[in-house]
Design an enzyme around this catalytic site. Structure first.
Site, PDB file in Angstrom:
ATOM      1  CE  LYS A  22       6.173  11.258  12.782  1.00 30.88           C
ATOM      2  NZ  LYS A  22       7.406  11.538  12.046  1.00 30.88           N
TER       3      LYS A  22
ATOM      4  CG  ASP B  35       2.726  -2.076  -1.009  1.00 31.36           C
ATOM      5  OD1 ASP B  35       2.296  -3.074  -0.411  1.00 31.36           O
ATOM      6  OD2 ASP B  35       2.087  -1.497  -1.918  1.00 31.36           O
TER       7      ASP B  35
ATOM      8  CG  ASP C 152       9.786   9.840  10.230  1.00 36.60           C
ATOM      9  OD1 ASP C 152       9.525   9.106  11.197  1.00 36.60           O
ATOM     10  OD2 ASP C 152      10.030  11.050  10.358  1.00 36.60           O
TER      11      ASP C 152
ATOM     12  CE1 TYR D 226      -4.498   1.373   7.482  1.00 41.70           C
ATOM     13  CE2 TYR D 226      -5.771   1.040   5.482  1.00 41.70           C
ATOM     14  CZ  TYR D 226      -4.565   1.148   6.124  1.00 41.70           C
ATOM     15  OH  TYR D 226      -3.404   1.037   5.411  1.00 41.70           O
TER      16      TYR D 226
HETATM   17  P1  NAD Z   1      -1.570  -2.219  -6.687  1.00 35.22           P
HETATM   18  O1  NAD Z   1      -0.877  -3.001  -5.626  1.00 35.22           O
HETATM   19  O2  NAD Z   1      -2.789  -2.812  -7.272  1.00 35.22           O
HETATM   20  O3  NAD Z   1      -0.545  -1.903  -7.883  1.00 35.22           O
HETATM   21  C1  NAD Z   1       0.642  -1.162  -7.688  1.00 35.22           C
HETATM   22  C2  NAD Z   1       1.613  -1.460  -8.858  1.00 35.22           C
HETATM   23  O4  NAD Z   1       2.118  -2.786  -8.704  1.00 35.22           O
HETATM   24  C3  NAD Z   1       0.923  -1.418 -10.218  1.00 35.22           C
HETATM   25  O5  NAD Z   1       1.816  -0.908 -11.166  1.00 35.22           O
HETATM   26  C4  NAD Z   1       0.634  -2.885 -10.527  1.00 35.22           C
HETATM   27  O6  NAD Z   1       0.614  -3.194 -11.901  1.00 35.22           O
HETATM   28  C5  NAD Z   1       1.800  -3.577  -9.835  1.00 35.22           C
HETATM   29  N1  NAD Z   1       1.393  -4.913  -9.355  1.00 35.22           N
HETATM   30  C6  NAD Z   1       0.623  -5.177  -8.286  1.00 35.22           C
HETATM   31  N2  NAD Z   1       0.433  -6.500  -8.169  1.00 35.22           N
HETATM   32  C7  NAD Z   1       1.112  -7.082  -9.183  1.00 35.22           C
HETATM   33  C8  NAD Z   1       1.294  -8.430  -9.598  1.00 35.22           C
HETATM   34  N3  NAD Z   1       0.757  -9.472  -8.947  1.00 35.22           N
HETATM   35  N4  NAD Z   1       2.039  -8.668 -10.697  1.00 35.22           N
HETATM   36  C9  NAD Z   1       2.612  -7.653 -11.365  1.00 35.22           C
HETATM   37  N5  NAD Z   1       2.474  -6.354 -11.021  1.00 35.22           N
HETATM   38  C10 NAD Z   1       1.724  -6.076  -9.934  1.00 35.22           C
HETATM   39  O7  NAD Z   1      -1.904  -0.792  -6.039  1.00 35.22           O
HETATM   40  P2  NAD Z   1      -2.834   0.388  -6.616  1.00 35.22           P
HETATM   41  O8  NAD Z   1      -2.696   0.486  -8.097  1.00 35.22           O
HETATM   42  O9  NAD Z   1      -2.509   1.532  -5.785  1.00 35.22           O
HETATM   43  O10 NAD Z   1      -4.307  -0.061  -6.225  1.00 35.22           O
HETATM   44  C11 NAD Z   1      -5.250  -0.600  -7.146  1.00 35.22           C
HETATM   45  C12 NAD Z   1      -6.504  -0.985  -6.383  1.00 35.22           C
HETATM   46  O11 NAD Z   1      -6.195  -2.041  -5.471  1.00 35.22           O
HETATM   47  C13 NAD Z   1      -7.105   0.143  -5.526  1.00 35.22           C
HETATM   48  O12 NAD Z   1      -8.503   0.099  -5.650  1.00 35.22           O
HETATM   49  C14 NAD Z   1      -6.694  -0.199  -4.105  1.00 35.22           C
HETATM   50  O13 NAD Z   1      -7.621   0.246  -3.151  1.00 35.22           O
HETATM   51  C15 NAD Z   1      -6.696  -1.715  -4.163  1.00 35.22           C
HETATM   52  N6  NAD Z   1      -5.862  -2.406  -3.172  1.00 35.22           N
HETATM   53  C16 NAD Z   1      -6.391  -3.548  -2.689  1.00 35.22           C
HETATM   54  C17 NAD Z   1      -5.644  -4.317  -1.813  1.00 35.22           C
HETATM   55  C18 NAD Z   1      -6.269  -5.587  -1.317  1.00 35.22           C
HETATM   56  O14 NAD Z   1      -7.370  -5.917  -1.702  1.00 35.22           O
HETATM   57  N7  NAD Z   1      -5.580  -6.344  -0.498  1.00 35.22           N
HETATM   58  C19 NAD Z   1      -4.346  -3.932  -1.452  1.00 35.22           C
HETATM   59  C20 NAD Z   1      -3.811  -2.751  -2.011  1.00 35.22           C
HETATM   60  C21 NAD Z   1      -4.591  -2.001  -2.880  1.00 35.22           C
END
Ligand code: NAD
Length: 349
Positions: free
Chosen positions: A183, A244, A216, A130
């Site tokens: 890795k 995840d 991997d 990061y």
């Molecule tokens: P996401 O984790 O937000 O969503 C991925 C999938 O999982 C989506 O289909 C979403 O609807 C589902 N999902 C996630 N949390 C859920 C919940 N509580 N209940 C039901 N469904 C849920 O990942 P993304 O779409 O790749 O990222 C969206 C934004 O979030 C981006 O801006 C990314 O940078 C950010 N992000 C933030 C964090 C954090 O703040 N900790 C972590 C990961 C991603």
């Protein structure tokens, strides 16, 4: 006990509201005398303060006894010079919240693979791939020419050693197995340094077995034999991706609790992001944030009984068939608010 609550972006306000319903029920039932203060971060703060991270926020967080941080939609933030600051990254580095603890436990009837799992990913989260948090000054991601982009990965002995110690301490209280993900076949120097430090720390924990798995292959093994694992130790990016995968295999990403734990302060932040695709529809699963709250109570206040009661209420709700949309696809489901109410009602008895 005073908590700072930062709802964040997307589904953040909904899942935080549902979590506060549970927090209030726990506070009343167990006479915890918990209080909390809410502040804006993210896109809401950008509108009102011109920045996603208003001045003074770090100070407020460091003075709090614990923090609940909602997800942040960093992908849609403007550049830093226009106010788009990644609050999660700044918190992790400046408040030294170096250990991201991410459990994944299969819930009856919800697991996506045959083998049940009960594992914890211990992820270093202040350096690694990061690049935005790897430099004293400037950004570790840059373009020397318009068609070349470079990103700097940082691995330090100190960060590897202290995250390894966290993993071994945890494993010594669990099934006594640490799987160190790496890795080093490619990143011989950086992942080599990480492995050296992990092996050194392993020497202090004779009762805990260390195994080393290339990242991997780890993804495949996690799907094939998830029940094998106990504590999975990983640098920042590997841990982010594997967690995840693990949480979705165990039931849903939406169920996955997590804390960012430093030596002084701890921050509850669910594993998932801001889920913009379902934001504002009362469809989000709040259980990940509620589980994170339970982890915070356990970690920061040693409120094990109270944390157990929240975990039991989550388990009872799921066992009774309460399902948000992520757990059942498109069939009619309980909304985010109602899910929070049901868990809270179980705590209140
Ligand atoms: P996401 O984790 O937000 O969503 C991925 C999938 O999982 C989506 O289909 C979403 O609807 C589902 N999902 C996630 N949390 C859920 C919940 N509580 N209940 C039901 N469904 C849920 O990942 P993304 O779409 O790749 O990222 C969206 C934004 O979030 C981006 O801006 C990314 O940078 C950010 N992000 C933030 C964090 C954090 O703040 N900790 C972590 C990961 C991603």
């Amino acid at each position: 006990m005073k908590l700072l609550v930062l709802p964040g972006d997307g589904i953040g306000p909904e899942i935080t509201d549902a979590t506060l319903t549970v927090l209030k029920a726990a506070s009343e039932t167990f006479k915890l005398n918990l209080s909390f203060e809410q502040q804006q971060v993210g896109l809401a703060a950008l509108k009102t303060h011109g920045t996603t991270m208003p001045d003074g926020l770090l100070g407020h967080a460091s003075e709090a006894d614990g923090v609940i941080l909602g997800p942040l939609d960093q992908l849609s933030y403007p550049p830093r010079e226009k106010g788009g600051i990644n609050v999660s990254a700044v918190f992790r580095v400046k408040l030294d919240l170096y250990a991201n603890i991410r459990p994944a436990r299969t819930r009856p009837g919800l697991g996506k693979v045959k083998d049940a799992m009960d594992l914890v990913i211990v992820r270093e989260c202040t350096e690694g791939f990061y690049a935005d948090r790897n430099m004293h000054q400037g950004n570790g991601e840059f373009m020397p020419t318009p068609d070349v982009a470079l990103s700097i990965r940082k691995i330090t002995a100190q960060a590897c050693e202290r995250i390894a110690r966290r993993a071994f301490e945890l494993a010594s209280k669990r099934k006594k197995l640490v799987t160190a993900v790496h890795k080093a076949n490619v990143f011989r120097v950086s992942d080599g340094l990480y492995l050296d430090k992990v092996r050194e720390v392993a020497g202090e924990f004779r009762g805990v077995k260390l195994e080393e798995v290339i990242v991997d292959a780890m993804a495949a093994r996690l799907v094939r034999h998830p029940g094998h694992f106990d504590v999975i130790l990983a640098t920042n990016m590997y841990g982010d991706i594997l967690s995840d995968l693990a949480s979705e295999l165990s039931g849903s990403l939406g169920l996955a609790g997590s804390v960012l734990a430093g030596d002084a302060l701890c921050c509850a932040q669910a594993q998932h992001g801001s889920a913009p695709d379902i934001a504002g529809q009362d469809k989000a699963n709040p259980l990940g944030t509620i589980a994170s709250l339970s982890m915070l109570l356990r970690h920061s206040f040693a409120l094990d009984g109270e944390a157990d009661a929240i975990d039991a209420a989550i388990g009872d709700s799921l066992a009774a068939g309460d399902r948000t949309a992520d757990l059942i696809g498109t069939a009619p489901a309980v909304g985010c608010r109602e899910m929070g109410r049901r868990v809270a009602a179980r705590i209140a008895g």
